[in-house]
Design a protein around this motif. Structure first.
Motif, PDB file in Angstrom:
ATOM      1  N   MET A  17       0.676  -1.171  -0.067  1.00  0.00           N
ATOM      2  CA  MET A  17       0.083   0.097  -0.151  1.00  0.00           C
ATOM      3  C   MET A  17       0.906   1.367   0.048  1.00  0.00           C
ATOM      4  SD  MET A  17      -2.927  -1.136   2.525  1.00  0.00           S
ATOM      5  CE  MET A  17      -4.017  -2.429   2.148  1.00  0.00           C
ATOM      6  N   LEU A  18       2.136   0.913   0.180  1.00  0.00           N
ATOM      7  CA  LEU A  18       3.014   1.984   0.059  1.00  0.00           C
ATOM      8  C   LEU A  18       4.050   1.803  -0.931  1.00  0.00           C
ATOM      9  CD1 LEU A  18       3.628   2.521   3.686  1.00  0.00           C
ATOM     10  CD2 LEU A  18       2.139   3.827   2.489  1.00  0.00           C
ATOM     11  N   SER A  19       4.397   2.790  -1.896  1.00  0.00           N
ATOM     12  CA  SER A  19       5.355   2.844  -3.016  1.00  0.00           C
ATOM     13  C   SER A  19       5.917   3.996  -3.316  1.00  0.00           C
ATOM     14  CB  SER A  19       4.766   1.974  -4.169  1.00  0.00           C
ATOM     15  OG  SER A  19       4.006   2.781  -4.819  1.00  0.00           O
ATOM     16  N   VAL A  20       6.909   4.108  -3.956  1.00  0.00           N
ATOM     17  CA  VAL A  20       7.504   5.419  -4.317  1.00  0.00           C
ATOM     18  C   VAL A  20       7.716   5.144  -5.885  1.00  0.00           C
ATOM     19  CG1 VAL A  20       8.804   6.129  -2.464  1.00  0.00           C
ATOM     20  CG2 VAL A  20       9.983   4.477  -4.061  1.00  0.00           C
ATOM     21  N   LYS A  21       7.437   6.309  -6.712  1.00  0.00           N
ATOM     22  CA  LYS A  21       7.147   6.406  -8.095  1.00  0.00           C
ATOM     23  C   LYS A  21       8.813   6.096  -8.870  1.00  0.00           C
ATOM     24  CE  LYS A  21       3.264   9.318  -8.242  1.00  0.00           C
ATOM     25  NZ  LYS A  21       2.788  10.372  -9.065  1.00  0.00           N
ATOM     26  N   LYS A  22       9.812   6.566  -7.976  1.00  0.00           N
ATOM     27  CA  LYS A  22      11.193   6.478  -8.668  1.00  0.00           C
ATOM     28  C   LYS A  22      11.771   5.259  -8.015  1.00  0.00           C
ATOM     29  CE  LYS A  22      11.448  11.568  -9.688  1.00  0.00           C
ATOM     30  NZ  LYS A  22      12.370  12.756  -9.539  1.00  0.00           N
ATOM     31  N   ASN A  23      12.543   4.547  -8.788  1.00  0.00           N
ATOM     32  CA  ASN A  23      13.239   3.574  -8.235  1.00  0.00           C
ATOM     33  C   ASN A  23      14.397   3.931  -7.265  1.00  0.00           C
ATOM     34  OD1 ASN A  23      11.948   1.475  -9.808  1.00  0.00           O
ATOM     35  ND2 ASN A  23      13.204   1.708 -11.569  1.00  0.00           N
ATOM     36  N   ILE A  24      14.687   3.223  -6.207  1.00  0.00           N
ATOM     37  CA  ILE A  24      15.410   3.771  -5.173  1.00  0.00           C
ATOM     38  C   ILE A  24      16.829   2.876  -5.698  1.00  0.00           C
ATOM     39  CG2 ILE A  24      16.039   3.571  -2.874  1.00  0.00           C
ATOM     40  CD1 ILE A  24      12.937   3.227  -2.078  1.00  0.00           C
ATOM     41  N   PRO A  25      17.890   3.755  -5.690  1.00  0.00           N
ATOM     42  CA  PRO A  25      19.221   3.057  -5.846  1.00  0.00           C
ATOM     43  C   PRO A  25      19.627   1.981  -4.982  1.00  0.00           C
ATOM     44  CG  PRO A  25      19.319   5.378  -5.919  1.00  0.00           C
ATOM     45  CD  PRO A  25      18.004   5.128  -5.480  1.00  0.00           C
ATOM     46  N   ASN A  26      20.149   0.849  -5.588  1.00  0.00           N
ATOM     47  CA  ASN A  26      20.658  -0.416  -4.571  1.00  0.00           C
ATOM     48  C   ASN A  26      21.169   0.061  -3.180  1.00  0.00           C
ATOM     49  OD1 ASN A  26      19.186  -2.291  -5.964  1.00  0.00           O
ATOM     50  ND2 ASN A  26      20.990  -2.634  -7.442  1.00  0.00           N
ATOM     51  N   PRO A  27      22.076   0.915  -3.438  1.00  0.00           N
ATOM     52  CA  PRO A  27      23.073   1.360  -1.975  1.00  0.00           C
ATOM     53  C   PRO A  27      22.105   1.976  -1.026  1.00  0.00           C
ATOM     54  CG  PRO A  27      24.131   1.979  -4.039  1.00  0.00           C
ATOM     55  CD  PRO A  27      23.038   1.796  -4.462  1.00  0.00           C
ATOM     56  N   LYS A  76      18.810   1.554  -0.867  1.00  0.00           N
ATOM     57  CA  LYS A  76      17.986   0.410  -0.195  1.00  0.00           C
ATOM     58  C   LYS A  76      18.703  -0.314   0.805  1.00  0.00           C
ATOM     59  CE  LYS A  76      15.753  -0.957  -4.582  1.00  0.00           C
ATOM     60  NZ  LYS A  76      15.651  -1.918  -5.656  1.00  0.00           N
ATOM     61  N   ILE A  77      20.044  -0.584   0.641  1.00  0.00           N
ATOM     62  CA  ILE A  77      20.703  -1.383   1.643  1.00  0.00           C
ATOM     63  C   ILE A  77      20.693  -0.678   2.674  1.00  0.00           C
ATOM     64  CG2 ILE A  77      22.903  -2.388   2.431  1.00  0.00           C
ATOM     65  CD1 ILE A  77      23.123  -3.095  -0.898  1.00  0.00           C
ATOM     66  N   ILE A  86       5.872  -1.062   2.652  1.00  0.00           N
ATOM     67  CA  ILE A  86       6.630  -0.008   1.911  1.00  0.00           C
ATOM     68  C   ILE A  86       7.402  -0.668   0.836  1.00  0.00           C
ATOM     69  CG2 ILE A  86       8.814   1.734   1.995  1.00  0.00           C
ATOM     70  CD1 ILE A  86       7.379   2.696   4.460  1.00  0.00           C
ATOM     71  N   LEU A  87       7.903  -1.891   1.220  1.00  0.00           N
ATOM     72  CA  LEU A  87       8.781  -2.719   0.253  1.00  0.00           C
ATOM     73  C   LEU A  87       8.296  -2.946  -1.037  1.00  0.00           C
ATOM     74  CD1 LEU A  87      10.833  -5.113   2.974  1.00  0.00           C
ATOM     75  CD2 LEU A  87      11.490  -3.008   2.029  1.00  0.00           C
ATOM     76  N   ARG A  88       7.178  -2.864  -1.159  1.00  0.00           N
ATOM     77  CA  ARG A  88       6.336  -3.613  -2.175  1.00  0.00           C
ATOM     78  C   ARG A  88       6.926  -3.646  -3.528  1.00  0.00           C
ATOM     79  NH1 ARG A  88       1.228  -0.330  -5.139  1.00  0.00           N
ATOM     80  NH2 ARG A  88       0.852  -1.732  -6.584  1.00  0.00           N
ATOM     81  N   LEU A 105       9.465  -7.128  -3.002  1.00  0.00           N
ATOM     82  CA  LEU A 105       8.751  -7.913  -2.420  1.00  0.00           C
ATOM     83  C   LEU A 105       7.205  -7.590  -2.385  1.00  0.00           C
ATOM     84  CD1 LEU A 105      10.875  -7.735   1.213  1.00  0.00           C
ATOM     85  CD2 LEU A 105      10.498  -9.932  -0.626  1.00  0.00           C
ATOM     86  N   LYS A 106       6.752  -7.481  -3.627  1.00  0.00           N
ATOM     87  CA  LYS A 106       5.331  -7.113  -3.849  1.00  0.00           C
ATOM     88  C   LYS A 106       4.288  -8.009  -3.298  1.00  0.00           C
ATOM     89  CE  LYS A 106       2.438  -5.722  -7.705  1.00  0.00           C
ATOM     90  NZ  LYS A 106       2.337  -5.496  -9.168  1.00  0.00           N
ATOM     91  N   SER A 107       4.740  -9.216  -2.935  1.00  0.00           N
ATOM     92  CA  SER A 107       3.567 -10.246  -2.585  1.00  0.00           C
ATOM     93  C   SER A 107       3.364  -9.769  -1.015  1.00  0.00           C
ATOM     94  CB  SER A 107       4.394 -11.536  -2.454  1.00  0.00           C
ATOM     95  OG  SER A 107       5.556 -11.812  -1.805  1.00  0.00           O
ATOM     96  N   PHE A 108       4.267  -9.240  -0.261  1.00  0.00           N
ATOM     97  CA  PHE A 108       4.094  -8.972   1.170  1.00  0.00           C
ATOM     98  C   PHE A 108       3.055  -7.789   1.229  1.00  0.00           C
ATOM     99  CE2 PHE A 108       8.092 -10.817   1.964  1.00  0.00           C
ATOM    100  CZ  PHE A 108       7.882 -11.597   3.005  1.00  0.00           C
TER     101      PHE A 108
END
Length: 212
Positions: A1-11, A13-14, A79-81, A86-89
């Motif tokens: 139910m939470l997401s951001v429009k722009k992809n988050i860079p991998n670093p 994310k970590i 948020i991890l959607r 992890l969309k399934s969560f």
């Protein structure tokens, strides 16, 4: 139910995962202090008036403490959607998040806010926080049921910004005490507002800039 429009860079994310994991562990340690049920540890040591005179206070307190840790976790999993793969969560975590806030965490938080330390200003802040927390979550739930997912996401971000006030108010407390050494009751009056208002301002800025 939470997401951001722009992809988050991998670093990033970590870093986000590590940061959340650290603060989640700190909150978990606080929760463990009340297992098994105790009435004379940590925060409850300064709430003995309520403990002694209002038997229901402990019920609301334990409900709030025990559910809030799951609210934090389920909200973060939601948020991890997409960005974390992890969309399934998303859907199930969101359901848990909404249920816990609407029926347990927010109502108990509002009750506790009525007896907050720091006087009337702290009480007002915590009651407003609890009320807006409940409303923003309920609004997000309504929008999802009507398939208005764009506004749904925005209201869920507002809700989660208030959820993490459990973390940010403690961060502000450490900073303020370290820098200024104020009277303990003054600290409560400050962090009661600082714990959640900057969070909401940040989220509104991100919504305005269409980042979420």
């Amino acid at each position: 139910m939470l997401s951001v429009k722009k992809n988050i860079p991998n670093p990033l994310k970590i870093l986000l995962i590590i940061g959340f994991g650290y603060f989640f562990w700190l909150m978990l340690k606080i929760t463990f202090e009340y297992i098994p049920l105790k009435t004379d540890v940590s925060f409850l040591m300064i709430k003995q008036t309520e403990v002694g005179q209002r038997p229901e206070y402990l019920y609301f307190f334990y409900i709030h403490v025990y559910t809030s840790i799951f609210v934090l976790l389920s909200g973060f999993l939601a948020i991890l959607r997409k960005d974390f793969g992890l969309k399934s969560f998303h859907k199930n975590a969101g359901k848990i998040y909404i249920f816990l806030i609407l029926f347990l965490a927010a109502p108990s938080g509002i009750y506790m806010g009525i007896f907050a330390n720091g006087g009337v200003y702290s009480k007002i802040s915590f009651v407003i926080l609890g009320g807006f927390w409940w409303y923003s979550t309920f609004k997000a739930y309504q929008l999802a049921r009507h398939k208005n997912f764009k506004e749904h996401k925005q209201w869920m971000w507002r809700s989660f910004a208030l959820t993490v006030s459990a973390i940010t108010l403690r961060m502000w407390k450490v900073i303020i005490v370290y820098l200024f050494h104020p009277n303990p009751m003054d600290v409560y009056q400050i962090i009661a507002w600082m714990g959640w208002i900057p969070n909401i301002i940040l989220i509104e800025y991100l919504i305005t800039k269409k980042y979420i």
